[in-house]
Design a protein around this motif. Structure first.
Motif, PDB file in Angstrom:
ATOM      1  N   ASP A  47     -48.956 -29.728  17.650  1.00  0.00           N
ATOM      2  CA  ASP A  47     -50.422 -29.441  18.383  1.00  0.00           C
ATOM      3  C   ASP A  47     -50.508 -30.159  19.414  1.00  0.00           C
ATOM      4  O   ASP A  47     -51.298 -31.222  19.816  1.00  0.00           O
ATOM      5  CB  ASP A  47     -51.830 -28.762  18.365  1.00  0.00           C
ATOM      6  N   TYR A  50     -49.853 -31.325  26.154  1.00  0.00           N
ATOM      7  CA  TYR A  50     -49.386 -30.755  26.474  1.00  0.00           C
ATOM      8  C   TYR A  50     -48.665 -31.129  27.778  1.00  0.00           C
ATOM      9  O   TYR A  50     -48.184 -30.643  28.757  1.00  0.00           O
ATOM     10  CB  TYR A  50     -49.988 -28.981  27.155  1.00  0.00           C
ATOM     11  N   GLY A  93     -46.692 -25.105  21.676  1.00  0.00           N
ATOM     12  CA  GLY A  93     -46.966 -25.733  23.087  1.00  0.00           C
ATOM     13  C   GLY A  93     -46.614 -24.933  24.154  1.00  0.00           C
ATOM     14  O   GLY A  93     -46.623 -23.692  24.159  1.00  0.00           O
ATOM     15  N   ASN A  97     -44.381 -28.142  28.447  1.00  0.00           N
ATOM     16  CA  ASN A  97     -43.817 -29.252  28.033  1.00  0.00           C
ATOM     17  C   ASN A  97     -43.230 -29.028  27.041  1.00  0.00           C
ATOM     18  O   ASN A  97     -42.398 -29.903  26.102  1.00  0.00           O
ATOM     19  CB  ASN A  97     -45.348 -30.041  26.952  1.00  0.00           C
ATOM     20  N   ILE A  98     -43.073 -27.597  26.229  1.00  0.00           N
ATOM     21  CA  ILE A  98     -41.820 -27.212  25.328  1.00  0.00           C
ATOM     22  C   ILE A  98     -40.623 -27.164  25.179  1.00  0.00           C
ATOM     23  O   ILE A  98     -39.883 -27.158  24.588  1.00  0.00           O
ATOM     24  CB  ILE A  98     -42.690 -25.735  24.862  1.00  0.00           C
ATOM     25  N   GLU A 137     -48.006 -18.669  24.063  1.00  0.00           N
ATOM     26  CA  GLU A 137     -47.835 -19.612  24.375  1.00  0.00           C
ATOM     27  C   GLU A 137     -46.005 -19.907  23.177  1.00  0.00           C
ATOM     28  O   GLU A 137     -46.478 -19.199  22.702  1.00  0.00           O
ATOM     29  CB  GLU A 137     -48.610 -20.745  23.415  1.00  0.00           C
TER      30      GLU A 137
END
Length: 255
Positions: A47, A50, A93, A97-98, A137
């Motif tokens: 995790d 972000y 994320g 950011n993912i 998310e």
């Protein structure tokens, strides 16, 4: 009992597994990962920051997208080294950011298995009314490489827990609230992004077996460790903030 150790207390050369299993390692995630033995971890749940750029949390501040990408590549490469050949990694994320994380995963050699959407039953409202409400998310689930065919996926268990219907890639859980949310003596949240235990429980039940080693390189308030202990898995957490380590240790010891 959850123990805290420093980087100097870990030896990757003379590894007995006793020195780092079920511990919280204080330090930078990349340096701590480099101190762990290669091919030693079954599952990673990450995790990471972000990169919200909202101010307030210094650990979530990066000077540029390039700086964030370099940070992401460094910790992912370190994770890949400690992951067993048949191990898998989960990274959670937001839209901030993912997608950048997904690019780095593929560039390094990970093989994407699923993207899983965590739909929140009680998301925070968008107060300004200038965008859609952020109600989910994304988690990326990946194997170490394309040829990793023997990774753990407890398909039948997932199906059985879903009214005997194949588990889908959109999961509905509330955000962490109520008694589960860790709070300090001042009544404020101990950690701003504490994840619900139900989310981690499904992750670990789907992709690990009892006795497996679960690594969390951004341990925070210790959700991964608490759930791993409940499910009979070993854990190793990495965290640099002492306040979070103290809260996580107390939380895990209470399990």
């Amino acid at each position: 009992m959850a123990r805290s150790v420093s980087l100097s207390g870990i030896s990757a050369v003379n590894d007995t597994r006793q020195s780092w299993l079920d511990t919280i390692i204080k330090g930078d995630c990349v340096a701590a990962l480099e101190a762990l033995p290669s091919n030693s971890v079954d599952v990673i749940f990450a995790d990471p920051p972000y990169n919200l750029q909202l101010g307030g949390d210094h650990w979530d501040q990066f000077d540029s997208f390039a700086a964030y990408d370099a940070f992401t590549r460094a910790w992912l490469m370190a994770c890949r080294r400690v992951l067993k050949p048949n191990g898998t990694i989960w990274v959670i994320g937001s839209y901030h950011n993912i997608f950048r994380v997904g690019t780095q995963l593929q560039d390094i050699g990970f093989w994407l298995l699923n993207d899983v959407v965590w739909r929140k039953t009680n998301p925070m409202p968008n107060f300004r009314g200038r965008r859609f409400q952020n109600a989910h998310e994304t988690m990326i689930w990946a194997s170490r490489d394309q040829n990793a065919k023997s990774y753990t996926f407890n398909y039948e268990a997932m199906k059985a827990s879903n009214d005997d219907v194949q588990m889908r890639s959109d999961w509905l859980f509330p955000i962490c609230t109520g008694a589960e949310r860790l709070k300090g003596e001042d009544g404020k949240k101990v950690h701003p992004t504490q994840k619900p235990e139900a989310l981690l429980a499904r992750v670990l039940m789907a992709s690990s077996k009892p006795g497996d080693v679960v690594l969390d390189p951004f341990f925070g308030s210790g959700t991964t460790g608490a759930v791993a202990r409940r499910l009979g898995r070993h854990f190793v957490g990495i965290e640099r903030e002492q306040d979070y380590i103290d809260a996580a240790r107390a939380r895990i010891d209470a399990v």
